[in-house]
Design a protein around this motif. Structure first.
Motif, mmCIF file in Angstrom:
data_model
loop_
_atom_site.group_PDB
_atom_site.id
_atom_site.type_symbol
_atom_site.label_atom_id
_atom_site.label_comp_id
_atom_site.label_asym_id
_atom_site.label_seq_id
_atom_site.Cartn_x
_atom_site.Cartn_y
_atom_site.Cartn_z
ATOM 1 N N GLY A 283 26.432 30.429 24.623
ATOM 2 C CA GLY A 283 26.351 31.241 23.399
ATOM 3 C C GLY A 283 26.707 30.391 22.201
ATOM 4 O O GLY A 283 27.878 30.192 21.903
ATOM 5 N N SER A 284 25.648 29.844 21.565
ATOM 6 C CA SER A 284 25.807 29.048 20.337
ATOM 7 C C SER A 284 26.766 27.866 20.484
ATOM 8 O O SER A 284 27.497 27.542 19.560
ATOM 9 N N GLU B 264 27.861 34.612 29.272
ATOM 10 C CA GLU B 264 27.147 34.507 28.007
ATOM 11 C C GLU B 264 27.256 35.829 27.246
ATOM 12 O O GLU B 264 26.434 36.729 27.459
ATOM 13 N N ASN C 216 19.010 25.285 28.623
ATOM 14 C CA ASN C 216 17.998 26.320 28.839
ATOM 15 C C ASN C 216 17.006 26.231 27.676
ATOM 16 O O ASN C 216 17.320 26.635 26.565
ATOM 17 N N HIS D 6 19.638 36.070 33.034
ATOM 18 C CA HIS D 6 19.870 35.749 31.618
ATOM 19 C C HIS D 6 19.726 37.021 30.774
ATOM 20 O O HIS D 6 18.877 37.870 31.064
ATOM 21 N N GLY E 31 22.212 32.596 20.483
ATOM 22 C CA GLY E 31 21.224 32.331 19.436
ATOM 23 C C GLY E 31 21.596 32.914 18.090
ATOM 24 O O GLY E 31 20.772 32.958 17.173
ATOM 25 N N GLY F 77 21.467 26.694 24.835
ATOM 26 C CA GLY F 77 20.108 27.052 24.419
ATOM 27 C C GLY F 77 19.638 26.145 23.293
ATOM 28 O O GLY F 77 19.194 25.016 23.510
#
Ligand code: PGA
Length: 249
Positions: free
Chosen positions: A210-211, A165, A9, A93, A171, A232
């Motif tokens: 998620g990270s 997520e 993403n 999202h 992030g 991401g």
């Protein structure tokens, strides 16, 4: 059918040159046995698709509007996406939920219209830090799913991918532990099984997001109910993205 999927993403990152150059780098991916997807920004979907015509990387969109057309300034419709060959979109999202006020009612509309139009969706859900700290994460997730995808008929699930997520891990550099991810994925599979049956719950791909980075991907993806990831930050660097894909192949 349950598949291993790694989806990047890109969010609101990369201009035209950067998009083209990242796509060039992605052409050398080693993606055996993994469905690879990327979600560049709207203006670059068509060129990304053209550039990847001969490659096994699906270009998907980050969002779509639920109305078919009309006076909705700044929005992009399902038919517009379909007309450039996009057949999968993210929906729900956490950034859409948090910054653009997309609640379960709007999200259900998006899910319904997109599936009715024959597109596939990656439906995202997850609790925030407050909910996790107060031990409400299972209830929150159940609620998010019951208000949206669990309202659909069984046949629709052929076109659904889920992405768990946890908002506190997006992030932030903080990742859910492999055990936390597995526990939630298993819980979600049980909810699906109760609502439909095991044939549905076992065939659904549930991604974790998620990270995720090369250093933690292996542990998370080795869990039995984790079928890949929605990536991401680490998807913006071809080498990192490739490493994450290799873990899944
Ligand atoms: P992140 O983002 O990997 O940068 O945490 C994941 C996502 O938002 O899909």
């Amino acid at each position: 059918m349950r598949k291993k999927i790694v989806a990047g993403n890109w969010k609101m990152n990369n201009d035209l040159d950067q998009t083209m150059s990242l796509i060039e780098d992605l052409k050398n991916l080693e993606s055996k046995g993994v469905c690879v997807m990327i979600a560049p920004a709207f203006p670059f979907l068509k060129i990304s698709k053209d550039l990847l015509e001969d490659y096994q990387i699906e270009v998907i969109s980050q969002n779509v509007h639920q109305k078919s057309k009309g006076a909705y300034t700044g929005e992009v419709s399902i038919d517009m996406l379909k007309s450039i060959g996009i057949s999968t979109t993210l929906i729900g999202h956490s950034e859409r939920r948090a910054y653009f006020n997309e609640d379960d009612i709007v999200l259900f509309e998006k899910v319904r219209c997109t599936l009715d139009a024959g597109m596939n969706i990656i439906f995202c859900f997850g609790e925030d830090l407050k909910d996790r700290k107060s031990n409400k994460h299972f209830d929150i997730v159940k609620n998010q799913l019951e208000n949206t995808v669990l309202k659909l008929k069984k046949e629709s699930w052929e076109n659904i991918i889920l992405a768990y997520e946890p908002v506190w891990a997006i992030g932030t550099g903080e990742t859910a532990s492999p055990e936390q991810a597995q526990e939630m994925h298993q819980y979600v599979r049980n909810c699906i099984s109760k609502c439909y049956d095991e044939s549905v719950s076992e065939s659904i791909s549930i991604l974790y997001g998620g990270s995720v980075k090369p250093s933690n991907a292996n542990e998370i993806f080795s869990k039995k109910d984790v079928d890949g990831g929605l990536i991401g930050g680490a998807a913006l660097l071809a080498s990192d993205f490739n490493e994450i894909i290799k873990v899944n192949s």
